[in-house]
Scaffold this motif. Structure first.
Motif, PDB file in Angstrom:
ATOM      1  N   PRO A 215      12.856 -12.450  -8.541  1.00 15.87           N
ATOM      2  CA  PRO A 215      12.130 -12.642  -9.805  1.00 15.87           C
ATOM      3  C   PRO A 215      10.652 -12.935  -9.548  1.00 15.87           C
ATOM      4  N   ASP A 216       9.855 -12.798 -10.607  1.00 17.64           N
ATOM      5  CA  ASP A 216       8.416 -13.004 -10.473  1.00 17.64           C
ATOM      6  C   ASP A 216       8.076 -14.368  -9.889  1.00 17.64           C
ATOM      7  N   GLN A 217       8.825 -15.407 -10.246  1.00 20.88           N
ATOM      8  CA  GLN A 217       8.508 -16.738  -9.745  1.00 20.88           C
ATOM      9  C   GLN A 217       8.538 -16.767  -8.223  1.00 20.88           C
ATOM     10  N   THR A 218       9.570 -16.155  -7.629  1.00 17.58           N
ATOM     11  CA  THR A 218       9.653 -16.109  -6.164  1.00 17.58           C
ATOM     12  C   THR A 218       8.527 -15.279  -5.591  1.00 17.58           C
ATOM     13  N   LEU A 219       8.267 -14.128  -6.196  1.00 20.30           N
ATOM     14  CA  LEU A 219       7.196 -13.251  -5.719  1.00 20.30           C
ATOM     15  C   LEU A 219       5.862 -13.985  -5.696  1.00 20.30           C
ATOM     16  N   PHE A 220       5.530 -14.656  -6.798  1.00 20.35           N
ATOM     17  CA  PHE A 220       4.230 -15.318  -6.869  1.00 20.35           C
ATOM     18  C   PHE A 220       4.177 -16.568  -6.004  1.00 20.35           C
ATOM     19  N   GLU A 221       5.314 -17.216  -5.775  1.00 24.52           N
ATOM     20  CA  GLU A 221       5.331 -18.346  -4.837  1.00 24.52           C
ATOM     21  C   GLU A 221       5.019 -17.872  -3.422  1.00 24.52           C
TER      22      GLU A 221
ATOM     23  N   TYR B  99       4.589 -10.253   2.420  1.00 22.23           N
ATOM     24  CA  TYR B  99       4.657  -8.838   2.042  1.00 22.23           C
ATOM     25  C   TYR B  99       5.452  -8.731   0.752  1.00 22.23           C
ATOM     26  N   VAL B 100       4.979  -7.894  -0.173  1.00 26.37           N
ATOM     27  CA  VAL B 100       5.702  -7.609  -1.409  1.00 26.37           C
ATOM     28  C   VAL B 100       5.748  -6.098  -1.584  1.00 26.37           C
ATOM     29  N   GLY B 101       6.932  -5.552  -1.793  1.00 27.80           N
ATOM     30  CA  GLY B 101       7.011  -4.112  -2.017  1.00 27.80           C
ATOM     31  C   GLY B 101       8.404  -3.572  -1.771  1.00 27.80           C
ATOM     32  N   VAL B 102       8.508  -2.253  -1.809  1.00 25.50           N
ATOM     33  CA  VAL B 102       9.777  -1.570  -1.634  1.00 25.50           C
ATOM     34  C   VAL B 102      10.167  -1.586  -0.161  1.00 25.50           C
ATOM     35  N   MET B 103      11.459  -1.721   0.090  1.00 19.33           N
ATOM     36  CA  MET B 103      11.979  -1.636   1.451  1.00 19.33           C
ATOM     37  C   MET B 103      12.527  -0.224   1.664  1.00 19.33           C
TER      38      MET B 103
ATOM     39  N   VAL C 101       0.411 -19.434  -8.389  1.00 18.64           N
ATOM     40  CA  VAL C 101       1.206 -20.588  -8.818  1.00 18.64           C
ATOM     41  C   VAL C 101       1.120 -21.634  -7.715  1.00 18.64           C
ATOM     42  N   ALA C 102       1.763 -22.768  -7.913  1.00 11.90           N
ATOM     43  CA  ALA C 102       1.746 -23.816  -6.893  1.00 11.90           C
ATOM     44  C   ALA C 102       2.426 -23.313  -5.621  1.00 11.90           C
ATOM     45  N   PRO C 103       1.790 -23.468  -4.458  1.00  6.81           N
ATOM     46  CA  PRO C 103       2.431 -23.048  -3.204  1.00  6.81           C
ATOM     47  C   PRO C 103       3.745 -23.789  -2.972  1.00  6.81           C
ATOM     48  N   ASN C 104       4.639 -23.142  -2.248  1.00  6.12           N
ATOM     49  CA  ASN C 104       5.928 -23.732  -1.900  1.00  6.12           C
ATOM     50  C   ASN C 104       6.000 -23.862  -0.380  1.00  6.12           C
ATOM     51  N   PRO C 105       5.673 -25.022   0.171  1.00  5.21           N
ATOM     52  CA  PRO C 105       5.636 -25.189   1.628  1.00  5.21           C
ATOM     53  C   PRO C 105       6.969 -24.878   2.307  1.00  5.21           C
ATOM     54  N   ALA C 106       8.084 -24.995   1.584  1.00  5.43           N
ATOM     55  CA  ALA C 106       9.398 -24.728   2.186  1.00  5.43           C
ATOM     56  C   ALA C 106       9.507 -23.284   2.674  1.00  5.43           C
ATOM     57  N   LEU C 107       8.704 -22.372   2.090  1.00  9.17           N
ATOM     58  CA  LEU C 107       8.747 -20.984   2.508  1.00  9.17           C
ATOM     59  C   LEU C 107       8.269 -20.789   3.940  1.00  9.17           C
ATOM     60  N   LYS C 108       7.527 -21.758   4.470  1.00 21.87           N
ATOM     61  CA  LYS C 108       7.009 -21.644   5.838  1.00 21.87           C
ATOM     62  C   LYS C 108       8.024 -22.088   6.883  1.00 21.87           C
TER      63      LYS C 108
ATOM     64  N   ARG D  38       3.534 -16.826  19.629  1.00 26.14           N
ATOM     65  CA  ARG D  38       3.131 -17.432  18.364  1.00 26.14           C
ATOM     66  C   ARG D  38       4.382 -17.821  17.584  1.00 26.14           C
ATOM     67  N   GLN D  39       4.820 -19.038  17.774  1.00 26.97           N
ATOM     68  CA  GLN D  39       5.991 -19.539  17.074  1.00 26.97           C
ATOM     69  C   GLN D  39       5.608 -20.399  15.877  1.00 26.97           C
ATOM     70  N   ASP D  40       4.339 -20.259  15.459  1.00 21.83           N
ATOM     71  CA  ASP D  40       3.831 -21.032  14.326  1.00 21.83           C
ATOM     72  C   ASP D  40       3.677 -20.181  13.069  1.00 21.83           C
ATOM     73  N   ILE D  41       4.277 -18.984  13.070  1.00 18.28           N
ATOM     74  CA  ILE D  41       4.101 -18.057  11.951  1.00 18.28           C
ATOM     75  C   ILE D  41       5.458 -17.673  11.383  1.00 18.28           C
ATOM     76  N   GLN D  42       5.597 -17.782  10.068  1.00 19.42           N
ATOM     77  CA  GLN D  42       6.776 -17.279   9.355  1.00 19.42           C
ATOM     78  C   GLN D  42       6.360 -16.054   8.544  1.00 19.42           C
ATOM     79  N   PHE D  43       7.245 -15.071   8.478  1.00 23.82           N
ATOM     80  CA  PHE D  43       6.994 -13.862   7.696  1.00 23.82           C
ATOM     81  C   PHE D  43       7.969 -13.846   6.519  1.00 23.82           C
ATOM     82  N   ALA D  44       7.447 -13.632   5.309  1.00 24.01           N
ATOM     83  CA  ALA D  44       8.287 -13.546   4.112  1.00 24.01           C
ATOM     84  C   ALA D  44       8.110 -12.172   3.497  1.00 24.01           C
TER      85      ALA D  44
END
Length: 414
Positions: free
Chosen positions: A300-306, A237-241, A221-228, A263-269
């Motif tokens: 939801p799937d929208q967040t996962l795919f974003e 990462y997507v999966g069970v915790m 889907v369209a990337p969401n730059p705010a996630l960075k 490395r302060q230029d990396i965000q982890f989601a």
């Protein structure tokens, strides 16, 4: 689009079209305990495929977040849900969970038999106890298909780091499950070997049906730059915790990158819920990563795919152990489906799935894991090549459409 890709898509479409009506008149009851449906994507894909092939399908599953209705009729499929104790832990907790599930599954199975009827019982583990339900109905001529999702002796050892009495009990339940099953569905070749070597099944009674992504659902889907969060890169990462998913190793790798390498230029989601979510959030805070790691919880799937579509690199930190070495992780194939390069530890089935779409870190080494992430972030052309390889592999070999005929063949065998 190249000719090979066009031909593979046409072949898959033809196979699926010719399956219409292949199971006409069949009546199927599926039982799954560890996740609600349709949240359990593999079970839901299988159920919809069986329905599309003409079978009448009912499912017994637990309730869960967002899936609290005790009965639903979705896409022509009857879904019966039952309550379960939450977050079982320890022997007594698991005894309560499994005992409660068996009571509900028995009651609902007999209810479904009289209300809708079924000729085939399709049991999905974990746990390996659904054979106790199957025994009741095999006495009156029903057939049992065992859908092998997890290798429970290895799962027990991975979770508790020991064997002992309960591990031996898991081995017994697994053996009884295989002996009860008329047909076994294995999720990969490693599981097929277990069915033969530990379960004593004949090769002709085992069908490998992988958990390929449904490309009508899993797509960029369209990337969401705010996630960075204003940073240059996003690691997804997507999966069970859970305890055995290695998220603690991922957090150690993140700590090394942020605090040791600067490395302060990396965000982890990190997308997903599970029994260890709260403890992992606490670990992230102790490691000084609160500003660098975002936990979405079950999303939801929208967040996962974003997240997947925005990520520059996707990761699978599953520890190297007998369980993870032999198991196919759905997240790997979903990463490939959206064209993302991957970093994971080197395990047999993970390497089979991803091949050149992934880099492989030293076993359970968070520093090397961090180095592999950094290596990819520094090379956008390599990331693009690896992502394209993964996407092509899914489109031409590993999408769910290629597994549909195998599932139908498994049903025709009984």
């Amino acid at each position: 689009m190249d000719t090979a890709l066009q031909n593979s898509k046409a072949d898959a479409a033809h196979r699926n079209t010719t399956l219409a009506g292949a199971l006409s008149g069949r009546k199927v009851l599926m039982i799954v305990e560890n996740l609600p449906v349709p949240f359990d994507r593999r079970v839901w894909q299988e159920a919809r495929t069986l329905r599309a092939a003409g079978a009448d399908v009912a499912i017994i599953c637990p309730t869960g977040k967002g899936y609290t209705e005790r009965y639903e009729h979705l896409d022509g499929i009857h879904i019966y849900r039952h309550p379960l104790p939450l977050d079982a832990g320890g022997a007594l907790g698991y005894l309560l969970e499994y005992g409660t599930a068996l009571v509900w599954e028995t009651l609902l199975a007999w209810k479904i038999l009289f209300r809708h009827g079924f000729d085939t019982l399709h049991g999905c583990n974990p746990p390996d106890l659904i054979f106790l339900i199957a025994w009741q109905f095999k006495l009156i001529g029903k057939r049992y298909i065992f859908d092998h999702h997890d290798i429970n002796p290895e799962l027990y050892e991975a979770k508790f780091n020991k064997r002992g009495f309960f591990w031996r009990l898991m081995c017994l339940f697994e053996w009884l499950t295989f002996k009860t099953a008329d047909t076994v569905i294995s999720t990969n070749e490693s599981y097929k070997r277990i069915a033969i070597e530990r379960g004593g099944k004949k090769a002709e009674d085992i069908f490998v049906v992988r958990s390929g992504p449904d490309l009508t659902r899993v797509k960029a889907v369209a990337p969401n730059p705010a996630l960075k969060h204003g940073r240059k890169f996003l690691v997804g990462y997507v999966g069970v915790m859970g305890e055995q998913e290695g998220i603690d190793l991922l957090l150690e790798a993140a700590r090394h990158m942020v605090h040791d390498l600067g490395r302060q230029d990396i965000q982890f989601a990190l997308v997903g819920g599970g029994p260890s979510l709260a403890s992992l959030q606490a670990l992230s805070e102790r490691l000084g990563l609160s500003d660098y790691v975002t936990f979405t919880g079950r999303a939801p799937d929208q967040t996962l795919f974003e997240v997947l579509s925005t990520a520059d690199v996707c990761v699978n930190p599953d520890r190297v152990n007998p369980m993870n070495d032999k198991s196919t992780m759905n997240k790997i194939l979903e990463y490939m489906a959206v064209g993302k390069p991957i970093v994971q530890f080197d395990v047999t089935e993970g390497r089979f799935s991803a091949q050149e779409a992934s880099l492989y870190a030293k076993a359970n080494d968070p520093v090397d894991f961090a180095a592999k992430i950094a290596e990819l972030l520094a090379d956008p052309e390599r990331r693009a090549r690896m992502g394209a390889f993964g996407r092509n592999r899914v489109e031409t070999q590993m999408a769910w459409s290629y597994e549909v005929p195998k599932l139908i063949d498994a049903y025709k065998s009984v």
